[in-house]
Design a protein around this motif. Sequence first.
Motif, PDB file in Angstrom:
ATOM      1  N   VAL A  28       1.085  -1.152  -0.198  1.00 25.66           N
ATOM      2  CA  VAL A  28      -0.024  -0.529   0.409  1.00 25.66           C
ATOM      3  C   VAL A  28       0.856   1.176  -0.017  1.00 25.66           C
ATOM      4  CG1 VAL A  28      -2.226   1.192   0.560  1.00 25.66           C
ATOM      5  CG2 VAL A  28      -1.925  -1.069   1.095  1.00 25.66           C
ATOM      6  N   PRO A  29       1.647   1.863  -1.234  1.00 23.76           N
ATOM      7  CA  PRO A  29       2.521   2.814  -1.144  1.00 23.76           C
ATOM      8  C   PRO A  29       1.845   3.914  -1.358  1.00 23.76           C
ATOM      9  CG  PRO A  29       2.586   1.394  -3.624  1.00 23.76           C
ATOM     10  CD  PRO A  29       1.118   0.491  -2.530  1.00 23.76           C
ATOM     11  N   ILE A  30       0.965   4.218  -0.120  1.00 28.28           N
ATOM     12  CA  ILE A  30       0.335   5.619  -0.249  1.00 28.28           C
ATOM     13  C   ILE A  30       1.531   6.861   0.935  1.00 28.28           C
ATOM     14  CG2 ILE A  30      -1.479   6.902   0.384  1.00 28.28           C
ATOM     15  CD1 ILE A  30      -1.318   4.814  -2.069  1.00 28.28           C
ATOM     16  N   ASN A  31       1.848   7.841  -0.067  1.00 26.42           N
ATOM     17  CA  ASN A  31       2.600   8.748   1.456  1.00 26.42           C
ATOM     18  C   ASN A  31       1.708   9.407   2.154  1.00 26.42           C
ATOM     19  OD1 ASN A  31       3.700  11.523   2.378  1.00 26.42           O
ATOM     20  ND2 ASN A  31       5.166  11.485   0.339  1.00 26.42           N
ATOM     21  N   LYS A  32       1.350   9.030   3.377  1.00 23.13           N
ATOM     22  CA  LYS A  32       0.517   8.727   4.177  1.00 23.13           C
ATOM     23  C   LYS A  32       0.321  10.789   4.811  1.00 23.13           C
ATOM     24  CE  LYS A  32       0.375   4.334   6.393  1.00 23.13           C
ATOM     25  NZ  LYS A  32       0.480   3.836   6.971  1.00 23.13           N
ATOM     26  N   GLU A  33       1.888  11.774   4.230  1.00 25.29           N
ATOM     27  CA  GLU A  33       1.976  12.772   4.614  1.00 25.29           C
ATOM     28  C   GLU A  33       1.034  13.613   3.403  1.00 25.29           C
ATOM     29  OE1 GLU A  33       5.814  14.376   5.545  1.00 25.29           O
ATOM     30  OE2 GLU A  33       6.018  12.469   7.158  1.00 25.29           O
ATOM     31  N   LEU A  34       0.605  12.833   2.448  1.00 21.65           N
ATOM     32  CA  LEU A  34       0.121  13.660   1.750  1.00 21.65           C
ATOM     33  C   LEU A  34      -1.604  13.285   1.934  1.00 21.65           C
ATOM     34  CD1 LEU A  34       2.408  13.513  -1.607  1.00 21.65           C
ATOM     35  CD2 LEU A  34       1.575  14.943  -0.373  1.00 21.65           C
ATOM     36  N   LEU A  35      -1.599  11.835   1.872  1.00 31.08           N
ATOM     37  CA  LEU A  35      -2.681  11.728   1.793  1.00 31.08           C
ATOM     38  C   LEU A  35      -2.969   9.996   3.040  1.00 31.08           C
ATOM     39  CD1 LEU A  35      -3.503   9.615  -1.723  1.00 31.08           C
ATOM     40  CD2 LEU A  35      -4.671  11.922  -1.066  1.00 31.08           C
ATOM     41  N   GLY A  36      -4.463  10.566   4.203  1.00 33.28           N
ATOM     42  CA  GLY A  36      -4.188  10.141   5.160  1.00 33.28           C
ATOM     43  C   GLY A  36      -4.743   8.907   5.258  1.00 33.28           C
ATOM     44  N   GLU A  37      -4.528   7.827   5.702  1.00 29.79           N
ATOM     45  CA  GLU A  37      -5.291   7.120   5.841  1.00 29.79           C
ATOM     46  C   GLU A  37      -6.728   5.545   6.164  1.00 29.79           C
ATOM     47  OE1 GLU A  37      -3.449   3.777   9.149  1.00 29.79           O
ATOM     48  OE2 GLU A  37      -2.121   4.713   9.221  1.00 29.79           O
ATOM     49  N   LEU A  88      -5.161   0.056 -12.741  1.00 28.66           N
ATOM     50  CA  LEU A  88      -4.037   0.894 -13.515  1.00 28.66           C
ATOM     51  C   LEU A  88      -4.313   2.309 -13.268  1.00 28.66           C
ATOM     52  CD1 LEU A  88      -3.400  -1.413 -16.259  1.00 28.66           C
ATOM     53  CD2 LEU A  88      -2.091  -0.900 -14.838  1.00 28.66           C
ATOM     54  N   PHE A  89      -5.541   2.823 -13.276  1.00 29.67           N
ATOM     55  CA  PHE A  89      -6.391   4.371 -13.021  1.00 29.67           C
ATOM     56  C   PHE A  89      -5.644   4.923 -12.208  1.00 29.67           C
ATOM     57  CE2 PHE A  89      -8.352   7.703 -12.042  1.00 29.67           C
ATOM     58  CZ  PHE A  89      -8.504   8.969 -13.788  1.00 29.67           C
ATOM     59  N   LEU A  90      -6.120   3.933 -10.509  1.00 29.63           N
ATOM     60  CA  LEU A  90      -5.872   4.140  -9.446  1.00 29.63           C
ATOM     61  C   LEU A  90      -4.660   4.401  -9.326  1.00 29.63           C
ATOM     62  CD1 LEU A  90      -8.050   4.711  -6.808  1.00 29.63           C
ATOM     63  CD2 LEU A  90      -7.666   2.512  -6.512  1.00 29.63           C
ATOM     64  N   SER A  91      -3.913   3.732  -9.552  1.00 29.65           N
ATOM     65  CA  SER A  91      -2.432   3.417  -9.509  1.00 29.65           C
ATOM     66  C   SER A  91      -1.782   4.777 -10.285  1.00 29.65           C
ATOM     67  CB  SER A  91      -1.348   2.361 -10.640  1.00 29.65           C
ATOM     68  OG  SER A  91      -0.277   2.166  -9.890  1.00 29.65           O
ATOM     69  N   GLY A  92      -1.993   5.094 -11.348  1.00 30.89           N
ATOM     70  CA  GLY A  92      -1.192   6.308 -12.269  1.00 30.89           C
ATOM     71  C   GLY A  92      -2.002   7.196 -11.166  1.00 30.89           C
ATOM     72  N   PHE A  93      -3.179   7.319 -11.117  1.00 27.10           N
ATOM     73  CA  PHE A  93      -3.936   8.328  -9.744  1.00 27.10           C
ATOM     74  C   PHE A  93      -2.674   8.659  -8.474  1.00 27.10           C
ATOM     75  CE2 PHE A  93      -5.927  10.238  -6.148  1.00 27.10           C
ATOM     76  CZ  PHE A  93      -5.845  11.619  -6.914  1.00 27.10           C
ATOM     77  N   LEU A  94      -2.321   7.665  -8.081  1.00 26.84           N
ATOM     78  CA  LEU A  94      -1.374   7.578  -6.725  1.00 26.84           C
ATOM     79  C   LEU A  94      -0.101   7.531  -6.860  1.00 26.84           C
ATOM     80  CD1 LEU A  94      -3.431   4.298  -5.041  1.00 26.84           C
ATOM     81  CD2 LEU A  94      -3.491   7.143  -4.727  1.00 26.84           C
ATOM     82  N   LEU A  95       0.198   7.660  -7.938  1.00 25.23           N
ATOM     83  CA  LEU A  95       1.616   7.525  -8.126  1.00 25.23           C
ATOM     84  C   LEU A  95       1.814   9.065  -8.732  1.00 25.23           C
ATOM     85  CD1 LEU A  95       5.085   7.287  -9.792  1.00 25.23           C
ATOM     86  CD2 LEU A  95       3.303   6.536 -11.288  1.00 25.23           C
ATOM     87  N   TRP A 139      -8.297   1.376  -3.274  1.00 23.67           N
ATOM     88  CA  TRP A 139      -6.495   0.558  -3.065  1.00 23.67           C
ATOM     89  C   TRP A 139      -6.905  -0.194  -2.671  1.00 23.67           C
ATOM     90  CZ3 TRP A 139      -2.756   0.565  -7.409  1.00 23.67           C
ATOM     91  CH2 TRP A 139      -1.565  -0.609  -6.213  1.00 23.67           C
ATOM     92  N   GLU A 140      -7.093   0.052  -1.885  1.00 25.74           N
ATOM     93  CA  GLU A 140      -6.797  -1.169  -0.935  1.00 25.74           C
ATOM     94  C   GLU A 140      -7.837  -2.480  -0.775  1.00 25.74           C
ATOM     95  OE1 GLU A 140      -5.256   0.996   3.593  1.00 25.74           O
ATOM     96  OE2 GLU A 140      -6.838   0.275   2.692  1.00 25.74           O
ATOM     97  N   ALA A 141      -9.535  -1.964  -1.047  1.00 31.86           N
ATOM     98  CA  ALA A 141     -10.246  -2.975  -1.409  1.00 31.86           C
ATOM     99  C   ALA A 141      -9.720  -3.472  -3.347  1.00 31.86           C
ATOM    100  CB  ALA A 141     -11.267  -2.077  -1.659  1.00 31.86           C
ATOM    101  N   GLY A 142      -9.551  -2.389  -3.606  1.00 31.25           N
ATOM    102  CA  GLY A 142      -9.874  -3.645  -4.967  1.00 31.25           C
ATOM    103  C   GLY A 142      -7.930  -4.156  -5.199  1.00 31.25           C
ATOM    104  N   ASN A 157      -8.386   8.264   3.930  1.00 29.79           N
ATOM    105  CA  ASN A 157      -8.064   9.001   2.751  1.00 29.79           C
ATOM    106  C   ASN A 157      -9.315   7.643   1.655  1.00 29.79           C
ATOM    107  OD1 ASN A 157      -7.645   9.416  -0.495  1.00 29.79           O
ATOM    108  ND2 ASN A 157      -7.903  11.549   0.402  1.00 29.79           N
ATOM    109  N   VAL A 158     -10.111   8.250   0.595  1.00 29.02           N
ATOM    110  CA  VAL A 158     -10.962   7.702  -0.067  1.00 29.02           C
ATOM    111  C   VAL A 158     -10.516   6.693  -0.614  1.00 29.02           C
ATOM    112  CG1 VAL A 158     -11.768   9.511  -1.611  1.00 29.02           C
ATOM    113  CG2 VAL A 158     -13.037   7.026  -1.023  1.00 29.02           C
ATOM    114  N   PHE A 159      -9.061   7.495  -1.696  1.00 27.07           N
ATOM    115  CA  PHE A 159      -8.314   6.010  -2.863  1.00 27.07           C
ATOM    116  C   PHE A 159      -7.177   6.048  -1.618  1.00 27.07           C
ATOM    117  CE2 PHE A 159      -9.343  11.067  -4.588  1.00 27.07           C
ATOM    118  CZ  PHE A 159     -10.116  10.440  -6.062  1.00 27.07           C
TER     119      PHE A 159
END
Length: 816
Positions: free
Chosen positions: A308-317, A416-423, A325-328, A319-321
Amino acid sequence: MPGLTRLHESAITQKAGSGQQPDLHMGLLLVAFFALVAAIFLAYRPVLFNFFAGDDYAYLPWLRQAMRDPEVIWRNFHHPWMDSQLTQFYRPMITATMALEFFFWGPKSLVFRLTNLGCLALASGFLGLIVWDLAILSSIERSIAIRRFAMVAAFLFALYPLHSEATVWLIGRVDSMCTMFSLAAFWCYIRWRFSGNSQFLGVSLSLSILAFTCKETAIALPPTVALCEIIFGKLFPVPAREAATPLFDWKRIAIKTAPYFSILAGYFLLRLVCFGTFIGGYDNSLALNSDPAAFASRIIHGLRMLVVPINKELLGEHNVFVKLWEAGLALCAILSTISAVRNPQVRRLAAFAFLWFVLALVPVYKVFMIADNLQGSRLGYLASVPLSMFIACGALLPVKKEIFSRFLLLFYACMLFLSGFLLSTNNQAWAEAGRLSNIVQRQIRLLYEKLPGDPPVLLVGLPNSYKGAFVCLNAIDGMTKFPQINRDRFNCYALNDSDSVTPFGFLKNSLLEKSKDIRCFYWDSSTRCLKPVIISEKQMPSPIAWQGEALKKILSPISFGTVLNGTADGGISISAQQAETMRPELEINLNGVPCWPVDFLTLKLKMLNRQGSPSDRTILLLYSNEIIGKFDLRYRTQACLEPRADEQEVLLPLHSLPEWCFGGTCHGFRLLLPANANLILEQLALKRADAILPRLFFEHSGYLEKRGTLELNQSHDCQTLFYDCGEIAGASSAVCETTRPSGSFATPNAKNLDKMTIEIKRFPQKNGSFSLKLNDFPSKGLYQLRLRALDKNNNPVGLASDYIVVSVSEKKAGIE
């Protein structure tokens, strides 16, 4: 390339029969690759501008030298990376490619970054080819499913949110280029086994050698080839010359993988000849650099951040996205598992991906740590290759109805779209860090336009990073050289609380003594500019201790659940309403107290309710002053409660923190006690270090001389140090302790022994001198060294001294 495609089709026909499997057309390859490049460009668009970050600046002086003297480029092929005497990295291909780019385009970071993006695109393409071939080899019969499998794996790796650090950070090239060469070599190995064409074997071995010249993680390549041979070896077509005399499995595996393990053996031999050790990195040991419990916790957290490579200082745990990602990802895992259970061919692919994932993590097991802000995420770059393959295995799920096939395609497109958005979101931190880096560079340029000559300059509080993206970490040497400024400067240094190289606590007094000769500036984060600061001795405030009514006046609860009550003997009872989960938080109002003379804040505590003592015994003290305008967890000190002492004095060290000492006057403190703590605060005091810390020193150790760093090498293999524990109550002897190579003490001036420190000398007297020798240290590297006073029973008393730095280089060759 057309010939390569025809050979690919021929091998497929040999394996599965004509018309049974999909043909790989050049047109499809080109369309898919250009779509891949376009997706990468869109995701990384926020960082496509000129900026250097952190260690990138360290490369610039070396590249200038390489343009004047090309021999230094060749020297990297038989010396440590960038001629470092303190580390054992072998990465000549990285320096060679960057020197080539610098030769043609100069210090334009965008060009270097585009090369990194090119490595990512090629690695993604090779991954797609690998999974395509392995799916065909496994006799997957549905052409649409194979194409979907290959496309999902390639695009997911290209857009995986973990990759910002390895791709945007120029030094991250060591990971992106090593992975690209490794995947290219692996694909050529598969092509060789498909076709029997020895040219593919030659290309594969050449690419393997290139991978080994990029980063040490290439050692995972030969075991990966062996793993492929074990799982898929029997499925490859058998050349006519081998059909007559079939090989036993173990003999086939040994023969087919022998060239790759020969390269691995040659790599280790080269390291032994050039560096005097098989093992590389920051030290020459396979031992853990932390205790087993901390190691296990670090690995588990790193694996979670890898998945779950999410920068938690940008998006909190929450966050809907993040939740999407976790559900997907969970659904991807379920689809891959179902596909593997229902189809033995997919089961083989999934098993290979899982074991490859484990092999990819082995080379970095000692240092594998990914922070919540994704700092250190480059260490998981190689492992994200088989992870992408495993996630894509769900695309092979057999579906009979067209509607389910379309749903599967739509689902993976959304992933893939969600992955690109998070990246792209994770890249925003690097974009802002780049802009901040350029502002700092501009401020330094303006500073030196007004500052004649090259006087000693000290910069305090420069941002090391921004939300996990590097800014000024290890950057000052490059920032103060031409062409970043008008000419080279050599006497500018940066200090901050996270600096483990400069022993500020040790140097504090010498900075005061030489204050007239040193120009100091601090980074004002609100205006983003450098402002002058004056080092001056200020008197300790009066009073220096608070208790009773005076103590009540300076304390106030912050969190709603913190409860303060007075006691009969004048103390303050402190607890939390939700004791199991909440930390009691207090604000200490000491506005106007001068920062420089305050070395320690001490708390005299009485513990209550011993049965409910906290499992985490850490006390945190956050501070605010003229430099640090707001309380921030990055700017803190800490200490631990004694587990068995009912009454104790807790000493919170401040004097080794530059942002505190140069902060002018105090704006206040914030005290965070352990959850479940139930105690009485009897007294709060401010103290100087003289009567608390033992002293460790050596000749010419001041800031304008050796800057607290002792050098040991073949020319100077013995140095004399002096120590003094005379002011420490109860001291009768002393012990000298050090970190592992390139390590740091967990807590400055710690009261208790760190678990991972190494004791090197004991002294029967509480003051005297001793000799420090080159042979006292196991390998080259930077060490921290400090002194600790002992009582008559050899138990530690007081706190550890300020550390000095020992630089060990030119150790004698030998197998470590």
